[in-house]
Design a protein around this motif. Sequence first.
Motif, PDB file in Angstrom:
ATOM      1  N   PRO A  60       0.873  -1.179   0.006  1.00 33.48           N
ATOM      2  CA  PRO A  60       0.211  -0.227  -0.003  1.00 33.48           C
ATOM      3  C   PRO A  60       0.884   1.159  -0.034  1.00 33.48           C
ATOM      4  O   PRO A  60       1.831   1.424   0.619  1.00 33.48           O
ATOM      5  N   ASP A 108       0.448   8.491  -6.611  1.00 32.24           N
ATOM      6  CA  ASP A 108      -0.447   7.452  -6.176  1.00 32.24           C
ATOM      7  C   ASP A 108      -1.438   7.858  -5.031  1.00 32.24           C
ATOM      8  O   ASP A 108      -2.668   7.288  -5.240  1.00 32.24           O
ATOM      9  N   SER A 266      -1.598  -1.691 -10.559  1.00 27.67           N
ATOM     10  CA  SER A 266      -2.016  -0.323 -10.916  1.00 27.67           C
ATOM     11  C   SER A 266      -2.115  -0.234 -12.403  1.00 27.67           C
ATOM     12  O   SER A 266      -2.913   0.274 -13.189  1.00 27.67           O
ATOM     13  N   ARG A 300      -4.143  -3.007  -6.271  1.00 31.68           N
ATOM     14  CA  ARG A 300      -3.595  -1.665  -5.974  1.00 31.68           C
ATOM     15  C   ARG A 300      -4.267  -0.456  -6.833  1.00 31.68           C
ATOM     16  O   ARG A 300      -4.063  -0.103  -7.821  1.00 31.68           O
TER      17      ARG A 300
END
Length: 351
Positions: A60, A108, A266, A300
């Motif tokens: 994360p 992000d 991602s 993600r």
Amino acid sequence: MKLAGLAMAAPAAAAQILEQAAAEAMEFTQQAEATSLGSGTLDHLDLAVTEFNRAYSLKPPKAVFDAMMDYRRKVNRLLKAKHTHSQERELLAFAGWLSELLAWLAHDLGDARTGLAFATDAFVHGQQAGHGQLCAWAMDAAASINLYEQRPAKARNAALKGLSEAPAGHPLTVRLHAQAARASAADGDAEGFTTAFHAAQEAHRLLPPRSPRRFGMDVMPLADYALTSYPATSFIWLGQAEKARHHAEHALATYEAAPEASRSPSREAIARIDLAIAHAQLGDPSDAVVLGHRALDSARVVDSVRNRARDLTSFLTRRYPRQSAVEGLREHLAALDTAARPALPAAPSGA
């Protein structure tokens, strides 16, 4: 004057002058070698940055950001302490690498301002360290962040600035040309996209057989991804749905075929969203909604994924206002947006 004094001095006095000079030379050497760094400090930093690079796509972003920010502060303190000139160059480079990763993590987490601040910091530390490749990576981050902030001109300038620093024959040159192409597409410049993308393809063709590594990781996939996923997004922006679909399918297949250690959830999610938008543009909202849900179910889901998903849901809502399935996708995205706030702590001044 000292040299003249030595020439005119008696032999005994001359010997004393030379003996004193030898003692001073030893002191000069000790000063040049003086350092407060422990013998294993630089090795430890190298290991830490290597682990952070590996963790970036797997853990994360909030947890990685906090840990990396702690190391960035430590390197800042080491730079203020006593060290040799060669140690200073290494510390400057480590500071830059950490800031480059922090730029991506801030992006992000949805904080473009912090991301661009760290990209600039990485570039400046790369310059101070004489590390052109680091400068180029920093501008790669800046280009992406500016694109997602809908500033294509700034994104293109960042890509070109990175190209001026990138080593010849490095996969990063492919990525930066592709960034410039994507920025042109975002600006509606089809001719500029074609020119820059051809430059990316040519740079890729001229790459040497052996790919360089960045902290133990092969960087060639990043060039390969740029040649598949970036044109998919670009053709969507240019309104060429069939070409977008083709490149998005290729990008998704490339991501899924990557070794587990190199997988990027991602990036895979963004490729699915590009494919979903292409399907929607081609008149297939059902497949678009399915692909959108699969993207949002990724392990993600960072801000760039949610950003592209908003593009998808907005397009679907405008084009297919009576499709109930679209509302379900909007609710899925809204739940993820709510869960993501607040994401990023304020970075202290001077970091």
